[in-house]
Design an enzyme around this catalytic site. Structure first.
Site, PDB file in Angstrom:
ATOM      1  N   ASP A 100      -9.016  -1.210   6.016  1.00  0.00           N
ATOM      2  CA  ASP A 100      -8.169  -1.747   7.081  1.00  0.00           C
ATOM      3  C   ASP A 100      -6.711  -1.887   6.661  1.00  0.00           C
ATOM      4  O   ASP A 100      -5.832  -2.000   7.509  1.00  0.00           O
ATOM      5  CB  ASP A 100      -8.688  -3.131   7.487  1.00  0.00           C
ATOM      6  N   HIS A 105     -11.464  -6.483   8.209  1.00  0.00           N
ATOM      7  CA  HIS A 105     -12.188  -6.183   6.972  1.00  0.00           C
ATOM      8  C   HIS A 105     -13.433  -5.365   7.304  1.00  0.00           C
ATOM      9  O   HIS A 105     -14.441  -5.459   6.620  1.00  0.00           O
ATOM     10  CB  HIS A 105     -12.582  -7.473   6.242  1.00  0.00           C
ATOM     11  N   GLU A 161       0.823  -1.206   0.000  1.00  0.00           N
ATOM     12  CA  GLU A 161       0.000   0.000   0.000  1.00  0.00           C
ATOM     13  C   GLU A 161       0.861   1.262   0.000  1.00  0.00           C
ATOM     14  O   GLU A 161       0.494   2.275  -0.612  1.00  0.00           O
ATOM     15  CB  GLU A 161      -0.948  -0.007   1.200  1.00  0.00           C
TER      16      GLU A 161
END
Ligand SMILES: Cc1ncc(C[n+]2csc(CCOP(=O)(O)OP(=O)(O)O)c2C)c(N)n1
Ligand SMILES: Cc1ncc(C[n+]2csc(CCOP(=O)(O)OP(=O)(O)O)c2C)c(N)n1
Ligand SMILES: [Mg+2]
Ligand SMILES: [Mg+2]
Lengths: 324, 369, 324, 369
Positions: free
Chosen positions: C85, C129, C60
């Protein structure tokens, strides 16, 4: 009793605990021979050696990630993040991992890591050496957040943190690392986590402050006194879990409240305090609860003295609640 | 230019037909141990099959299979019980090998009142402190530096424990992989990194994950050995793992093992690989199936028979059925448990929220069955 | 007018903008051939090719870091973070970099990156999640935060986000990705960022909600109506900058307010709304402003229906303000 | 085991005495260019010296010197003006080379009303959009994936621009380094990574930063070439940089350059290296001083004279004195500017806060001078 500044008090707490408990280790960037860029760990390397005072490669995610593993294995790591502003590369390890280990493992794996980090402005460090990120961590279930404002509290609270079993973010007010001096008992003592202190009594308005803003609040209270305004100053000391009883008692007594913090206003910790107080003590409030905070801009360099809350602004805001 | 020459030979012990190769190091395993390995491999296969069927029937929320990758799990076989394992979500075999029970496994999947993690994590996120199997986390890669920390702690505390951590090849792209490998190299921490290269990270093929020639070659950047092993050859897995564990325990530091294997089916029960990969791609791997190869090997050395396997399968199936039947009688964890263990002691605000919730009318979960 | 669900509306907005503006690219894990784990980018790879619909390695920080570089260079990247998340490994790039580029460069480098990410619970995803991390980003000066609750808003707001020059966190309510269907105009339209919508008028109490909680608030309002309680529901739609005028107008009208969000309560966005309202409209308030929120625990798995706010709890809390 | 053989030869062009080595590739530079390089190297030296003195006098809040590392900055020399640079905080030479003015440099240090970044960043955090020099950030490593993004964007948009990014060897330990290198490898992005290995990351020596044999060897894990170069040899820097830029522009992807150099003085004006390193350690490096070596080279080829150098030094000193004199007359940025450019348009809450502040009594900065 000896006099110490905050850096010395922190170092004293670390030394005491490292002597007492073999499981305590400190780790971080430059914490070893150099003793940390603020010198908080100075001398520990010589006393405890490279195995317990660990210079790490330059990676905050690695510092916290390995500290978690050490804690799981049974040690009591006290990692240092060199500046609070550099904690974000470790954000995932802190909020998704460290904070959640006990819960997500059904209580099987407590994770007692105490992260020390200097926070706040006032040292001409610009945006990246001045931030106050406490709200992000207070919003994270599973973490405790402690923010002392003076040497005595710093030592007593840090010792308490190292002796309990939850992860803690221990935020040190770098601006007054050396400027804040006071008597600090030799040897061991602990202060209870979760307890605020009424550092000055007053009747007209309550000031809630913590970390580097407590002295500003006290200054405002002193100025206020000279002008006939009686201000009660509460030093929150622990931000999560915060001491709702002391806060409510004070606000119910004064009927007015102003919160002071350096962090940007929007979604800062002040918002939570206001929300919690008005939920519980609305009928005692004579005026809205106001905030004196950092602005919703990045922390600036040249104009940092304009950015930071000061006693005049705090007193002015107290007056606003009095005149409401 | 730093010219690098790789010996890219894949470490193997068995050929694709399950015959021992000549001139390679073979792990010294007793007949008993070989039998146990087969037993646990079968358990993974049977469990995956049963659980996926439950999931398809809507009786289980989520599942992740390891079919085709079971051999790689046996990197844990040479560990001592006192050693630590930091798994990802796809190493069922490691759990069963270390003694995790079918009952715990299934109660965790259902998140019921006897779930070891108290219904707090989604299925396949196990924890077993008594087995030094650390809590599984969904964000990938987070366990890798944690394993290094545990290993380094052991070293500091003068213990000779080793930590082993598993992750997929996709996870080698995370920052956590890098910082963990780097710390481990610097500290010569007694840790073994097992990268399960199963070819896919959900829909992304391994060759889009890195331009490195092999995942093992990443070890170069951390000053540690990188070993590439046939991850569908359980004996080779155990052999290289033994070597890596010995190195670690002997004070010679960490090792990266790349276990070359293949994700034969979807990423999870939510995935449909036909959208993104050639449906025939798995065919080539079927003949390299780790269970088949090991079975053939056992047959060659006279340790396998159809009855034996049928017996084991039957036993596993029975254990699963029993656990499911028992689980059927269990309810969810008590509501109070949702508020517990956020901290060691419950702070006032969480107690207040718990009390408030207990005063509310109960509603039924839309997912209860 | 065609009917769409939220996923389709998001995809439609992306497709329209990618056709119109060559500089728009999407990138993220599995967004390419696969079309994203929620299928929001499905079909885009076939239409726009691998250069503009970019499958990334699993990192990410890399997704956001490279998106920033692309935006600096002159593109308009729309990265997807697979689940909210998993945004934390990119936290430093988002809060210290993306949010600060314009400011810290003296206005020289705007950084128009629109980060899309699904948030919230209700899909049995357990803690990792299901999180709702909006407060962390609202507290970050320099970011806009947008959180639509239905297909029409999702499309119009996403188009607006891609056409302005500030970084945006665009949070999509995954729980109702498919369940929320509605009429959505074909082709282009934009909704103004920073504007809330009164989605239901009422006189007794104001409900402030956003994202997946708007439908819960509406359900509570409907139940309330049947019982003679008249509830006004405001869908905030943009959380930063939030629409203080619409909020104040409603609260001044009703005199009561309840905030609903999924995120943990302490230091959640509800706290800010409460603080801001009581600062400005204290004398209109007939009762404390209350909150119905997620609890200050990690998001649980089995008990998620107990964790999540529901209509009964919301209505009960409205009643509490009425009976105060 | 992946056996790796490194050709750990350091690329050099000049020997320690500033003589050309035999049989090596030498960059083709005109006399003019050689003169400009010397000019800019001197500027860095003079500027560092003057600014550090100001800092010691308490007239400047903070400064970071590059003394001994100046040659490494000239990796930018072969770039085109349209190429992009993502610097760290210690590449002054790169800024001056590309045309950043002494006035802008000094106004930034003072954060005054003519500071290009409007007093918003601490000293040495420059930005120059007109020169494609991207805003410097304090958190180390963040610029590396950003450089990859810009490079990849250029490729997607069909431009042949190259991005170059600088960072210290300590910064190679960050997760950002890893994700950036990995993305660059996969996308074959036209980017050049320049790792200034100056031996130290504040108090941590390079050999405690990684167990890898060299920093260049880390390129292996990303499938790109890693080149190790004498970072105190400006001609060698320019040669390897030219090759890497050509590779990038030619579509052959990224390169990692490790420039071996040395941080002769403290990390910054706040640092005192005597606490953590042997005060004699720098001695060995003095004789490899990049300015000396280049000066000797110029002398050998008849391009240097004492008067020439004195003239340049004098000119630089004068420019600095002029800029300081002008800066002395400048005030801080206006208070309103603190609230501007957080967003393109000022949202209501920031306007409200600005208006409030403007109504407050002004206080004097404790740091104003
Ligand atoms: C930090 C993070 N980002 C994204 C995801 C979503 N995700 C779950 S598994 C997965 C792929 C992992 O691939 P790999 O590491 O190869 O392991 P495998 O599933 O093949 O065993 C992704 C992207 C995640 N869990 N964590
Ligand atoms: C993320 C982050 N962590 C910590 C710091 C504090 N810090 C500033 S410079 C530095 C050392 C950097 O060393 P290196 O990368 O070798 O660059 P050099 O200073 O030697 O040029 C550290 C730890 C920082 N700026 N950013
Ligand atoms: Mg994989
Ligand atoms: Mg360095």
């Amino acid at each position: 009793m000896p006099t110490m500044n905050i850096i010395e008090a922190v170092r004293d707490a670390l030394r005491i605990e490292m002597r007492r408990d073999q499981r305590v280790v400190v780790l971080g960037e430059d914490v070893g021979k150099f003793g940390g860029v603020f010198r908080a760990t100075s001398g520990l390397y010589d006393e405890f050696g490279a195995d317990r005072v660990i210079d790490t490669p330059l990676a905050e995610a690695g510092i916290i990630g390995t500290a978690i593993g050490m804690a799981l294995y049974g040690m009591r790591p006290v990692p240092e993040i060199q500046f609070g502003d550099f904690i974000f590369p470790a954000f995932d390890q802190i909020v998704n991992e460290l904070a959640k280990f006990r819960y997500r493992s059904g209580g099987q794996y407590p994770c007692p890591v105490v992260i020390r980090t200097p926070v706040g402005g006032g040292i001409r460090g610009g945006h990246y050496h001045s931030q106050s990120p406490e709200a992000l961590f207070i919003h994270t279930p599973g973490l405790k957040v402690v923010a002392p404002s003076n040497p005595y509290d710093a030592k007593g609270l840090l010792l308490a943190c190292m002796r309990q079993n939850d992860p803690v973010l221990f935020m040190e007010p770098k601006r007054i690392y050396r400027a804040s001096r006071g008597e600090v008992p030799e040897g061991e003592y602990t202060l209870e986590i979760g307890k605020a202190a009424v550092v000055r009594e007053g009747t007209h308005c309550t000031l809630l402050a913590y970390s580097g803003m407590v002295s500003i609040a006290e200054e405002a209270a002193k100025k206020g006194e000279a002008e006939g305004v009686s201000i009660e100053v509460v030093d929150l000391r622990t931000l999560m879990p915060y001491d709702i009883d002391t806060i409510l008692a004070s606000v119910k007594k004064t009927g007015r409240c102003v919160v002071v913090h350096e962090a940007p206003r929007t979604c800062g910790f002040g918002a939570e305090l206001i929300a919690a107080i008005q939920e519980r003590a609305m009928d005692h409030l004579e005026a809205p609860i106001l905030r004196v905070t950092g602005f919703d801009t990045p922390f600036p360099y040249t104009l940092e003295h304009e950015y930071l809350p000061n006693a005049d602004r705090v007193l002015g805001t107290v007056r606003q609640t009095l005149e409401w | 230019m730093v010219a690098v020459q790789m010996q890219d030979d894949l470490r193997r012990v068995l050929d694709d037909e399950g015959k021992l190769l000549q001139g390679v190091k073979v792990p010294q395993l007793s007949e008993d141990t070989l039998g146990q390995i087969f037993d646990v491999m079968l358990m993974v296969r049977v469990m995956d099959d049963r659980m996926m069927r439950l999931q398809r029937q809507g009786r289980l929320g989520f599942y992740m299979k390891a079919i085709g990758e079971e051999a790689s799990h046996f990197a844990v076989a040479p560990l001592r019980p006192t050693d630590w394992v930091f798994p990802s979500y796809r190493e069922q075999g490691a759990w069963f090998w270390r003694g995790y029970t079918v009952t715990n496994f299934i109660n965790q999947l259902f998140g019921n009142e006897l779930d070891p993690v108290k219904g707090r994590q989604m299925p396949v996120h196990h924890t077993a402190r008594d087995l030094n199997l650390v809590s599984i986390s969904s964000p990938v890669g987070t366990q890798i530096p944690q394993a290094v920390g545990a290993a380094h702690a052991a070293k500091i505390m003068g213990k000779d424990d080793v930590a082993m951590t598993f992750f997929g090849e996709g996870t080698s792209s995370t920052g956590e992989f890098h910082v963990a490998m780097n710390f481990a190299g610097v500290y010569k921490a007694p840790v073994v990194f097992v990268c399960r290269n199963n070819g896919w990270a959900i829909s992304v093929a391994a060759n889009r994950q890195t331009a490195a020639k092999t995942f093992a070659s990443k070890a170069v950047g951390y000053g540690m050995p990188g070993i590439r092993v046939d991850g569908n050859d359980v004996l080779a897995m155990i052999q290289v793992s033994t070597e890596a564990i010995d190195r670690a325990r002997g004070g010679d530091g960490p090792t990266l093992i790349e276990a070359l294997t293949y994700r034969v089916q979807g990423h999870s029960s939510s995935d449909d690989p036909s959208v993104y990969r050639d449906p025939h791609e798995p065919d080539a791997w079927e003949k390299r199936d780790p269970l088949n190869r090991f079975r053939t090997y056992l047959k060659h050395i006279g340790l396998w028979s159809e009855e034996l396997e049928a017996g084991i399968t039957e036993r596993h199936n029975q254990a699963i059925s029993d656990a499911l039947a028992a689980a059927d009688k269990l309810g969810p964890p008590p509501i109070e448990s949702m508020f517990e263990e956020v901290y060691e002691e419950m702070p006032w605000h969480i107690a207040e929220q718990r009390d408030w919730l207990l005063r509310q009318a109960r509603t039924k979960s839309p997912h209860a069955h």
